[in-house]
Design an enzyme around this catalytic site. Structure first.
Site, PDB file in Angstrom:
ATOM      1  N   ARG A   1       0.821  -1.212   0.000  1.00 19.27           N
ATOM      2  CA  ARG A   1       0.000   0.000   0.000  1.00 19.27           C
ATOM      3  C   ARG A   1       0.854   1.261   0.000  1.00 19.27           C
ATOM      4  NH1 ARG A   1      -4.560  -2.663   4.069  1.00 19.27           N
ATOM      5  NH2 ARG A   1      -5.726  -3.642   2.353  1.00 19.27           N
TER       6      ARG A   1
ATOM      7  N   VAL B   1      -6.081  -0.352  -6.879  1.00 22.86           N
ATOM      8  CA  VAL B   1      -5.120  -1.434  -6.618  1.00 22.86           C
ATOM      9  C   VAL B   1      -4.631  -1.428  -5.174  1.00 22.86           C
ATOM     10  CG1 VAL B   1      -4.367  -1.498  -9.016  1.00 22.86           C
ATOM     11  CG2 VAL B   1      -3.149  -0.046  -7.393  1.00 22.86           C
ATOM     12  N   GLU B   2      -4.154  -2.597  -4.724  1.00 25.04           N
ATOM     13  CA  GLU B   2      -3.675  -2.797  -3.345  1.00 25.04           C
ATOM     14  C   GLU B   2      -4.729  -2.449  -2.294  1.00 25.04           C
ATOM     15  OE1 GLU B   2      -1.025  -4.256  -2.237  1.00 25.04           O
ATOM     16  OE2 GLU B   2      -0.037  -4.554  -4.167  1.00 25.04           O
ATOM     17  N   GLY B   3      -5.964  -2.759  -2.606  1.00 24.53           N
ATOM     18  CA  GLY B   3      -7.068  -2.473  -1.697  1.00 24.53           C
ATOM     19  C   GLY B   3      -7.729  -1.167  -2.074  1.00 24.53           C
TER      20      GLY B   3
END
Length: 378
Positions: A242, A361-363
């Site tokens: 993140r 992306v990445e949550g």
């Protein structure tokens, strides 16, 4: 800020990377975005400089950079082109999974291949397992000295380039997320197939595709960590992922701001450069504040990771702030250029398209808000 945070050697390294991107990437970024192709010749040059192994430990042949220095380099790269940067760094989290879960034999074997130029893909996301990683449907069934892996993974970065994958699959469906395991899977094994490259809104030069595993047999020795502890490995790498994405968003936003400022100084309306108009100045001031705020959040979270302190809330704040601010800054950059901002001849059009990526992306940013809120209310 750099002079305060970094040593002279680190500053020199960053300047070297900036020079490479200015000379090698800047002239081709629009061409490869338009063609939706990976600029492999320049990627190979970057690999020769070691830009794909920045955070791999020195004892395994990498640069061994601390995480703060790493995200600063990522930021500098993304000021020029984030798609190119994503190709170089897509394997960094996969390498971290190996570092955390791998045996010495696995680390030596895996890192040697990456250092020599092998591409790596991280295989987590599925059709019904996006934000909810625990819903992974891919399976890995033990059969003697092997595991048989079945399932399809989506949106695999460097998916069609990868020589090796880190695959997360369920080894015990009854345990949900506690029954997920991680494996090293070679891309040339029988049963591994790749879908067509995704044609995306942004990051056109970046490589993304689906990867299918159809009765793929891998040695039991390719299991990373213990069986059913794969979900734990993903959680241990989430914060780094993140913050890395947040650094990419900061770099992209800074690139958009720099171009908007340059344009505003040259564009003349009403007998003067538009940068002298208060309305435009206010927009640029808000953009600068947004970029610098996000940058400080990223650096703070990276410093926490380096220190070994708890950082999940800080990582989510950095990712949320940086990606939302990036989207706003790139939108305003288009606005400042007016009609030209809508034309592919000008880079802010591409910045605007790419910016949306980082809110997902990445949550997704909704997930980041959940993480922050739950942490506050514990």
């Amino acid at each position: 800020m750099k002079q305060y945070l970094l040593t002279e050697d680190q500053i020199s390294f960053i300047d070297m990377v900036k020079d490479f991107f200015a000379k090698e990437v800047l002239p081709i970024r629009a061409e490869y975005d338009e063609k939706e192709e990976v600029p492999m010749e320049v990627i190979k040059k970057a690999m020769d400089m070691g830009l794909h192994i920045l955070d791999i430990p020195e004892e395994y042949g990498g640069a061994g950079l601390d995480f703060l220095t790493y995200v600063m380099l990522v930021e500098e790269m993304c000021k020029v082109d984030d798609a190119f940067t994503s190709i170089l760094n897509a394997g960094s989290i996969a390498c971290k999974v190996v570092e955390l879960g791998g045996t010495e034999e696995q680390k030596n074997m895996f890192y040697r291949k990456v250092v020599e130029g092998a591409f790596v893909g991280m295989c987590i996301t599925e059709a019904d397992a996006g934000s909810d990683v625990s819903a992974i449907a891919a399976t890995a069934v033990r059969d003697g000295g092997e595991y048989v892996i079945d399932g399809t993974k989506l949106f695999v970065s460097n998916g069609s380039l990868a020589d090796h994958y880190i695959v997360f699959a369920s080894t015990d469906k009854s345990k949900g997320s506690r029954g997920i395991s991680a494996f090293i899977v070679d891309a040339d094994l029988p049963g591994v197939s790749r879908g067509k490259r995704e044609s995306k809104l942004g990051c056109h030069a970046g490589d993304t595709c689906a990867v299918t595993f159809d009765h793929v047999r891998v040695p039991a020795g390719n299991l990373l960590g213990k069986e059913n502890e794969g979900f734990k490995l993903t959680m241990q790498t989430l914060d780094r992922g993140r913050v890395k994405v947040a650094a990419m968003a900061v770099g992209l936003a800074q690139g958009a701001l720099d171009y908007a400022v340059s344009y505003a100084k040259e564009r003349v309306q009403f007998g003067q450069p538009i940068c002298r108009l208060q309305g435009v100045q206010f927009m640029l001031a808000d953009m600068e504040a947004a970029v610098e705020t996000a940058r400080q959040m990223v650096y703070h979270a990276a410093a926490l990771i380096d220190s070994g302190m708890p950082c999940s809330r800080a990582a989510s704040i950095a990712k949320l702030t940086a990606s939302d601010n990036c989207m706003k800054v790139c939108t305003d950059a288009v606005q400042i250029l007016g009609g030209y901002g809508l034309c592919r001849e000008y880079p802010v059009e591409r910045f605007f398209r790419n910016a949306k990526t980082y809110q997902i992306v990445e949550g997704t940013n909704q997930i980041q808000r959940m993480v922050i809120g739950r942490d506050l209310c514990r």
